[in-house]
Scaffold this motif. Structure first.
Motif, PDB file in Angstrom:
ATOM      1  N   GLU A  44       0.906  -1.311  -0.059  1.00 36.20           N
ATOM      2  CA  GLU A  44      -0.087   0.179  -0.022  1.00 36.20           C
ATOM      3  C   GLU A  44       0.802   1.181  -0.141  1.00 36.20           C
ATOM      4  O   GLU A  44       0.328   2.404  -0.220  1.00 36.20           O
ATOM      5  CB  GLU A  44      -0.989   0.022   1.105  1.00 36.20           C
ATOM      6  CG  GLU A  44      -0.297  -0.392   2.498  1.00 36.20           C
ATOM      7  CD  GLU A  44      -0.522  -1.544   2.960  1.00 36.20           C
ATOM      8  OE1 GLU A  44      -0.681  -1.935   4.250  1.00 36.20           O
ATOM      9  OE2 GLU A  44      -0.386  -2.424   2.119  1.00 36.20           O
ATOM     10  N   THR A  50      -2.341   0.070  -7.107  1.00 37.91           N
ATOM     11  CA  THR A  50      -3.591   0.234  -7.346  1.00 37.91           C
ATOM     12  C   THR A  50      -3.783   0.105  -8.643  1.00 37.91           C
ATOM     13  O   THR A  50      -3.534   0.741  -9.538  1.00 37.91           O
ATOM     14  CB  THR A  50      -4.139   1.628  -6.755  1.00 37.91           C
ATOM     15  OG1 THR A  50      -3.553   1.738  -5.740  1.00 37.91           O
ATOM     16  CG2 THR A  50      -5.446   1.898  -7.090  1.00 37.91           C
ATOM     17  N   PRO A  51      -4.848  -1.101  -9.255  1.00 39.34           N
ATOM     18  CA  PRO A  51      -5.088  -1.438 -10.549  1.00 39.34           C
ATOM     19  C   PRO A  51      -6.062  -0.509 -11.055  1.00 39.34           C
ATOM     20  O   PRO A  51      -6.825   0.227 -10.370  1.00 39.34           O
ATOM     21  CB  PRO A  51      -5.712  -2.859 -10.511  1.00 39.34           C
ATOM     22  CG  PRO A  51      -6.404  -2.599  -9.074  1.00 39.34           C
ATOM     23  CD  PRO A  51      -5.496  -1.959  -8.068  1.00 39.34           C
ATOM     24  N   GLN A  52      -5.782  -0.048 -12.505  1.00 41.55           N
ATOM     25  CA  GLN A  52      -6.877   0.824 -13.324  1.00 41.55           C
ATOM     26  C   GLN A  52      -7.805  -0.105 -13.672  1.00 41.55           C
ATOM     27  O   GLN A  52      -7.632  -0.883 -14.641  1.00 41.55           O
ATOM     28  CB  GLN A  52      -5.993   1.448 -14.146  1.00 41.55           C
ATOM     29  CG  GLN A  52      -4.890   2.309 -13.634  1.00 41.55           C
ATOM     30  CD  GLN A  52      -5.179   3.436 -12.747  1.00 41.55           C
ATOM     31  OE1 GLN A  52      -6.095   4.197 -13.017  1.00 41.55           O
ATOM     32  NE2 GLN A  52      -4.444   3.666 -11.848  1.00 41.55           N
ATOM     33  N   VAL A  57      -5.884  -8.598  -8.585  1.00 42.52           N
ATOM     34  CA  VAL A  57      -4.509  -8.227  -8.693  1.00 42.52           C
ATOM     35  C   VAL A  57      -3.740  -9.221  -8.101  1.00 42.52           C
ATOM     36  O   VAL A  57      -3.820  -9.891  -7.251  1.00 42.52           O
ATOM     37  CB  VAL A  57      -4.336  -7.068  -7.542  1.00 42.52           C
ATOM     38  CG1 VAL A  57      -2.751  -6.827  -7.939  1.00 42.52           C
ATOM     39  CG2 VAL A  57      -5.071  -5.692  -8.236  1.00 42.52           C
ATOM     40  N   ASN A 163      -0.981  -3.013 -14.755  1.00 40.62           N
ATOM     41  CA  ASN A 163      -1.025  -4.034 -13.861  1.00 40.62           C
ATOM     42  C   ASN A 163       0.222  -4.870 -13.880  1.00 40.62           C
ATOM     43  O   ASN A 163       0.127  -5.874 -13.318  1.00 40.62           O
ATOM     44  CB  ASN A 163      -2.136  -4.880 -14.427  1.00 40.62           C
ATOM     45  CG  ASN A 163      -1.958  -5.705 -15.882  1.00 40.62           C
ATOM     46  OD1 ASN A 163      -0.966  -5.652 -16.358  1.00 40.62           O
ATOM     47  ND2 ASN A 163      -2.989  -6.001 -16.340  1.00 40.62           N
ATOM     48  N   THR A 748     -10.976  -1.896  -5.420  1.00 39.27           N
ATOM     49  CA  THR A 748      -9.480  -2.099  -5.709  1.00 39.27           C
ATOM     50  C   THR A 748      -9.191  -3.497  -5.073  1.00 39.27           C
ATOM     51  O   THR A 748      -9.139  -3.784  -3.866  1.00 39.27           O
ATOM     52  CB  THR A 748      -8.779  -1.162  -5.278  1.00 39.27           C
ATOM     53  OG1 THR A 748      -8.974   0.192  -5.776  1.00 39.27           O
ATOM     54  CG2 THR A 748      -7.134  -1.454  -5.582  1.00 39.27           C
ATOM     55  N   GLY A 749      -8.511  -4.474  -5.893  1.00 37.97           N
ATOM     56  CA  GLY A 749      -7.903  -5.625  -5.681  1.00 37.97           C
ATOM     57  C   GLY A 749      -9.023  -6.804  -5.425  1.00 37.97           C
ATOM     58  O   GLY A 749      -8.530  -7.854  -5.143  1.00 37.97           O
TER      59      GLY A 749
END
Length: 860
Positions: A44, A50-52, A57, A163, A748-749
């Motif tokens: 973090e 942080t994926p777009q 992930v 990614n 996210t994730g």
């Protein structure tokens, strides 16, 4: 930016090092040196984790990002600073045009891939590479190889910064042939298979209102509905029902539609039915609706994926990834997505003696015709040893009553066909009532460059009226040189004056001899022609209809023009001579302007239109003028398709009429429906004959799910929302259909799990696809025992409450990944070592958490 200098100091890794790359395997190298004891920084702390967009992930991704950061090994979250020139050694997933393949060991910086193992790449891309291309990569060895050199061989390798996967472009010439049978569910090995639920129901309702200003009445309305109920899934009981309410001036009249219960045994191609029947019999037997029971074997209906008739084959090369559509005689029979490279179409289903097959691709540049060809086969030709039949009995509908009222006249009907060989099929039929007996036989065989069908039947009706009828038909082609795609169709029919069928028990038909011939061929690639003629006489008239026709069609780019002439004389002695002209211009793939004029009737029409597809949302429209001298009218129509409903409106106005009327007719229609499956009710535009339902897990409440047909994302079928799951109609029972679900606005994730499916719907099905689950969380941790990292070890993660377990591995720094975690308490157990550790997953936890260092304690 990184350079090749650090790479020169890093020795190439052999395949024996691949074992160190499992799980979240990665090690940080700076200037060619690495500290295997340094735990990775918390994910973090790095914005790159942080994926777009949506989707899971992978742990290797998190590890690589973390590996590009240096800091205090005892507190990896403190003092972390990015190292742009760090050379990383890790296993990363390979992605080709959005399709993920197994991970491969690479060396890379945080911005680009430097080297890759050719042998490992060959193994990862095995499903799409040709044998020669794969052998070429293997010959380069298993060590690390510069990606720049691979580019010269046709492989463009680059790092995806969104990614941190390895994106690879593969030239079409290096790819294996993709074979699509168009009908085989097993051709989707990467897609999860889904079958219909055990209890489902669907109801589609449509409301229409019409107002004609000339009739002196108010608007009239009609509420129609049809639906199904299914218990037991594909092999269970199905019930069809429907009806209409006609509403005018406050009065309502109801008329029910057919009610039919049936059970399918698709593995035997059998259907057992009871209720309102309309059995399929040869034309010389006729057909009439009745209430009763029936048993039939119909491969085309219940096993459309099985090839029981001669088939065609076609190969071509795609230069880019595209969606491929296959049309047979203008009808779409299959749609699939394919990557660049050679494509081999096999087992193309046929529905007529000669099929004009068109292959159309749709890519980023629009739609274009790729190929067209013809297949010479006939639906009456069965494969050797195969048979189809239909047996039914009941009571005829009373033709003098409205609706579904029945007489006391019993009826029995049967038909049978058997493939004696690949070139010969025999058939017979019988239809019997108290007042009519009709029986006959048929033979179809390949010959004279096509297929010949000969049929004969005799009948006996009340009053000892005995009749006879016979017909012979032929259709073949490819008589001229290749490319002409010529097709010859001919038919000759005879019927005696008192021949009777179920559809015509009183011998009302007056036809005696009827003959027709039609020959179509291509003059050039853009020009086709036709010639033909008809002859028909009747028992009650001394003369006959005699006509000849000829026409030509020419295409210039998007413009197409045709003219067909007709000359002859009808049975009343009137001579007709004239021509029918058409002109059309295509704008894009679904918009067309057209004009036509018939000199025989002086009818003309000019129109501009756009057609709809099966996707939603979508729209269509149609505007134009038509008529003849003294009578002209303008018309307009617009329609809109949404996931939840369909609506259309039309307006017709008289511009000129013989009675001087300037009236107009306005109409509006809206359609929607309810779908029920697996305890869930949702709104969809047309679920009345079967549907796909895509449900989101409660943890995805804020997400939007979009259902697509095929692998590409250019044909959306439905979208979830505040009104519940996404609902799309089933259009092809018993044919495997590939579907893709895209989840937007996902936390996210979050690991949504499978998103590509192949479904096999039954005749009436509610197919439920669930997206998301309680086990969507995953964790990273660095495991320590007595102050030392647990490097290159494995063990089990056990859910304390359920006792279920999953294996895990650690890399050279003790890093481990735990996936598919639901809320609960988990215990870490090392294999062969008496050390344990625990952690808890809460409902309120984020999908991904780096738990840092976990010190395992010795168990008692």
């Amino acid at each position: 930016m990184s350079t090749l200098a650090p790479l020169a100091a890093a020795p190439a890794r052999a395949d024996t090092d691949n074992a160190r790359g499992f799980g979240a395997a990665a090690s940080a190298q700076v200037g060619g040196a690495a500290d295997p004891r340094a735990p990775l920084a918390r994910a973090e702390t790095s914005p790159a984790i942080t994926p777009q967009g949506a989707g899971p992930v992978d742990a290797p991704i998190a590890a690589v990002v973390a590996a590009g950061v240096t800091g205090d090994p005892k507190d990896p979250a403190r003092g972390a600073t990015p190292q742009e020139n760090a050379v990383l050694s890790a296993r990363l997933p390979i992605v080709v045009e959005g399709r993920r393949f197994q991970t491969v060991l690479v060396t890379a910086t945080v911005s680009e891939v430097l080297t890759i193992s050719p042998a490992a790449l060959a193994e990862s891309l095995r499903p799409i590479l040709s044998d020669a291309a794969r052998e070429q990569l293997v010959a380069l060895g298993s060590g690390q190889f510069p990606v720049a050199t691979l580019g010269e061989l046709g492989y463009l390798v680059r790092l995806n910064p969104q990614n941190l996967s390895v994106a690879v472009d593969v030239q079409p010439a290096l790819r294996a042939i993709e074979r699509f049978s168009l009908i085989d569910m097993d051709q989707y090995p990467e897609s999860k298979q889904i079958y219909p639920g055990n209890v489902a129901g669907g109801l589609t309702a449509t409301m229409s209102v019409v107002d004609n200003s000339d009739d002196g009445l108010g608007p009239t309305g009609r509420l129609g509905f049809f639906g199904f109920a299914n218990v037991g899934g594909m092999r269970g009981v199905n019930i069809d029902y429907g009806g209409t309410f006609d509403i005018q001036e406050g009065r309502t009249r109801f008329q029910r539609d057919a009610i039919l219960a049936f059970v399918d045994r698709p593995e035997q191609a059998l259907r057992y039915s009871a209720g309102d029947l309309f059995p399929a019999l040869p034309a010389l037997a006729g057909s009439s609706p009745f209430v009763g029971i029936s048993l039939q074997r119909n491969y085309q209906l219940l096993q459309p994926a099985r090839i029981i008739r001669p088939t065609g084959r076609r190969s071509f090369l795609l230069e880019k990834a595209a969606t491929v559509e296959v049309y047979s005689n203008g009808t779409l029979i299959n749609r699939f997505a394919a990557g660049p490279g050679p494509i081999d179409l096999a087992d193309i289903p046929v529905a007529n003696i000669t099929n004009n097959i068109e292959i159309v691709v749709e890519d980023a540049l629009g739609r274009r015709e790729l190929d067209s060809f013809a297949l010479a086969n006939d639906v009456t030709l069965l494969g050797a040893g195969l048979d189809e039949f239909s047996v039914s009995a009941g009571f005829l509908r009373d033709p003098n009553r409205d609706g579904y009222a029945y007489s006391n006249d019993w009826v029995m009907a049967a038909g049978y066909m058997r493939g004696v060989s690949e070139r010969l099929t025999l058939g017979a039929h019988a239809a019997i009532t108290k007042e009519l007996q009709n029986g006959g036989a048929s033979v179809a065989f390949a010959g004279l460059g096509g297929v010949i069908l000969i049929e004969g039947a005799a009948s006996r009706a009340v009053g000892d009226r005995t009749g006879f009828a016979a017909s012979i038909g032929y259709r073949g082609g490819n008589f001229l040189p290749s490319g002409t795609n010529d097709v010859l169709t001919a038919r000759l029919d005879y019927s005696s004056e008192v021949f009777s069928t179920l559809a015509d028990p009183t011998s009302a038909a007056d036809d005696r001899w009827r003959a027709a011939v039609d020959y179509r061929f291509n003059l050039t690639e853009d020009t086709s022609a036709l010639v033909g003629g008809t002859y028909a006489d009747r028992h009650s008239v001394g003369r006959a209809d005699k006509f000849v026709t000829a026409g030509i069609n020419h295409r210039i780019g998007r413009l197409q023009a045709s003219v067909t002439g007709r000359l002859g004389q009808d049975a009343l002695g009137r001579t007709d001579a004239g021509a029918f002209f058409t002109l059309s211009m295509i704008f894009g793939d679904r918009t067309i302007a057209s004009a036509s004029y018939d000199t025989l009737t002086n009818n003309g029409r000019v129109e501009f239109s756009r057609t709809r597809r099966a996707q939603a949302p979508d729209y269509s429209y149609r505007v134009g003028v038509e008529g003849r001298p003294g009578n002209r009218q303008a018309f307009g129509q617009a329609a809109y398709t949404h996931s939840r409903f369909e609506a259309d409106a039309r307006l017709i106005g008289n511009l000129e009429s013989e009675g001087g009327s300037r009236g107009r007719t306005a109409a509006f229609r809206v359609q929607t429906g309810l779908a029920f499956a697996d305890g869930t009710v949702a709104l969809g535009r047309d679920p009345g004959r079967g549907f796909y339902m895509v449900r989101r897990h409660p943890s995805l409440e804020a997400a939007d799910l979009v259902l697509y047909q095929g692998r590409s994302q250019n044909l959306p079928l439905a979208t979830s929302g505040t009104l519940g799951p996404a609902i799309a109609p089933v259009n092809s029972p018993y044919l495997p259909t590939e579907l893709t679900v895209v989840a937007n606005n996902v936390p996210t994730g979050y690991d949504v799990g499978d998103t590509r499916f192949v479904v096999l719907p039954g005749a009436r099905s509610g197919v439920v696809i669930n997206i998301g689950s309680d086990a969507f969380r995953w964790r990273l941790a660095t495991l320590y025992v007595e102050g030392e990292p647990v490097d290159l070890n494995y063990g089990e993660l056990v859910n304390v409450a359920t006792g279920t377990s999953q294996s895990f591995f650690t890399n050279a720094t003790g890093r481990a990944r735990f996936a598919e975690l639901a809320p609960g308490v988990y215990e870490i157990r090392l294999a062969g070592r008496a050390f344990r550790g625990r952690f808890t997953v809460l409902n309120s936890d984020a999908p991904f958490i780096d738990m840092g260092v976990i010190n395992l304690e010795r168990s008692p």
